[in-house]
Scaffold this active site. Structure first.
Site: not given
Ligand code: FAD
Ligand code: UQ1
Length: 414
Positions: A161, A308, A341
């Site tokens: 993010c 996400a 974002c």
């Molecule tokens: P994660 O959800 O981080 O999951 C990774 C998992 O892997 C964790 O549960 C961890 O424990 C596990 N793992 C790690 N190492 C191991 C291992 N060795 N063995 C087994 N498991 C392991 N996204 C948006 O779309 N909109 C937003 O507004 C937004 N704002 C954000 C604000 C903040 C402050 C933060 C921190 C993130 C934000 N994000 C946002 C980003 C979003 O949270 C991540 O991009 C998303 O969670 C990615 O998913 P993922 O499955 O790749 O990783």
């Molecule tokens: C989205 O799909 C998503 O994942 C569930 C987010 O993470 C929390 C988001 O912040 C956004 C903006 C989307 C996209 C969804 C719309 C309706 C634009």
């Protein structure tokens, strides 16, 4: 030592959603999720927790409750990959074999790359919305702020993010303004990037906001050290490495840490690229060398902004391509790089940035309005609608907003 049709590494956004899709398709006992943590956090809410608009408790659910009941939860940590023999090794000493593997390990926060961290988090005013342990401290720091510099950093690595390091700055600025404390504050942003945001349309909107709200922006400036005894943050000019680093006094310091793929992954040279991220085809999400491995989310080298929302865009592609792969059919689904974002610019306003592999030049927009303008409707979407959408995504019921764009444009849209 166990064996499964599908093993998912990580129970975060991408891992949960993948397990949900395939546990219902393949039935009980076929899918395992390896995840060490007890709780699953909706990390996107932490911006609003740090900004005092939500409580940390609202962002978490027990891992058990978000993993699909038909999948087996292996509460353990992967410590090694053996892709040639289709198995992974865990911390408890088990070997788990798979026919297919989904890697969804997210990012690792590397606070220790910055001298003086993590220790400085134990001292007043230093916080990070990126970490469960330090996010409440952001709100405490805003409330306790009296006068001086409020400093916000963006590191010299990819982050999840990419808007979040500045969202908390806009929230802080607006809150101080609303409480008549703004005159006592200098709001200062230091980013390692050469731009304020990667997509021009939104960058232009943000430059306007920082000018209007008297926020100081320093580009190509990287936090290298925190000195809590003198309350100084030390920044290096990335374009002039020969120059002495600059010390900036702080009353409040919000740190976005350097990030990387988790160590276990980046040290598994057979499956990662030169930057240590899982080496997948950016469209099919299949591994470049091991066809029975797929990746989703932040730990992959897909060249889009890590969110996400991107996971939502990828999950439908993974569902179709992994299914095709299991059935010995060609992979037809292609990820377009969709990511978004919600750039929160105050406690009741938000710019919704959406883009994909093709942007720039042309950003994507789901809603029939100019999304570069801060709006309360988009704030409501971010604060009140998105949490529900997120929890549904973990159940496998959300594949991103593309469906709305398709409906609105009768199939003609990206
Ligand atoms: P994660 O959800 O981080 O999951 C990774 C998992 O892997 C964790 O549960 C961890 O424990 C596990 N793992 C790690 N190492 C191991 C291992 N060795 N063995 C087994 N498991 C392991 N996204 C948006 O779309 N909109 C937003 O507004 C937004 N704002 C954000 C604000 C903040 C402050 C933060 C921190 C993130 C934000 N994000 C946002 C980003 C979003 O949270 C991540 O991009 C998303 O969670 C990615 O998913 P993922 O499955 O790749 O990783
Ligand atoms: C989205 O799909 C998503 O994942 C569930 C987010 O993470 C929390 C988001 O912040 C956004 C903006 C989307 C996209 C969804 C719309 C309706 C634009």
């Amino acid at each position: 030592n166990k064996s499964f049709k599908l093993v998912v590494v990580g129970g975060g956004s991408g891992g949960c959603a993948s397990a949900a899709k395939f546990a219902s398709k393949l039935g009980a006992g076929q899918v395992a999720v390896i995840e060490p943590r007890d709780m699953h956090y909706y990390q996107a809410m932490w911006t609003l927790v740090g900004g005092g608009q939500k409580k940390l408790e609202q962002s978490g659910k027990p891992m058990q409750s978000v993993l699909p009941s038909k999948a087996e939860w292996i509460k353990d940590k992967v410590v090694g990959f053996d892709p040639d023999n289709s198995k992974v090794m865990t911390q408890n000493g088990d070997e788990i074999s798979y026919e297919f593997l989904v890697v969804a390990m997210g990012l690792q926060l590397n606070f220790d790359v910055i001298k003086g961290l993590p220790e400085a988090f134990e001292t007043p005013g230093v916080s990070s919305n990126y970490d469960l342990r330090y996010v409440n401290k952001t709100w405490e720091s805003i409330q306790q702020f009296k006068e001086g510099n409020c400093v916000f950093s963006f590191p010299n690595t990819p982050v999840k993010c990419a808007g979040a390091p500045q969202k908390i700055m806009y929230l802080t600025e607006k809150i101080l303004r609303m409480e008549n404390r703004r005159d006592h504050a200098n709001i200062i942003y230091h980013t390692s990037l050469p731009v304020i945001f990667g997509v021009k349309k939104y960058a232009d909107a943000l430059w306007k906001i920082v000018e209007e709200r008297n926020i100081e922006v320093n580009l190509r400036s990287n936090l290298v050290e925190v000195r809590p005894d003198t309350r100084e943050a030390i920044f290096q000019n990335l374009d002039k490495p020969e120059e002495a680093p600059k010390a900036v006094k702080y009353s409040m310091l919000h740190v976005t840490p350097p990030m990387s793929a988790p160590d276990v992954l980046r040290n598994s040279s057979k499956i990662v690229d030169e930057n240590g991220f899982l080496n997948v085809n950016k469209e099919t999400l299949q591994h470049m060398n091991y066809p029975n491995i797929f990746g989703i989310g932040d730990c992959t080298n897909v060249p889009t902004s890590k969110t996400a929302a991107a996971v939502a865009g990828m999950i439908g592609i993974l569902r179709r391509n992994l299914t095709a792969s299991m059935n010995g059919q060609p992979l037809k689904a292609k990820y377009d790089g969709y990511t978004s974002c919600p750039l929160v610019t105050g406690p009741n306003e938000c710019i919704l940035a959406e883009f994909d592999f093709q942007s720039p030049p042309q950003p994507l927009e789901t809603f029939p309005i100019n999304q570069a303008k801060p709006r309360w409707t988009m704030y409501n979407m971010k604060a009140h609608v998105m949490p529900h959408v997120y929890w549904q995504m973990l159940n496998g019921w959300w594949e991103g907003p593309k469906i709305f764009r398709k409906l609105a444009h009768l199939g003609m849209s990206r």
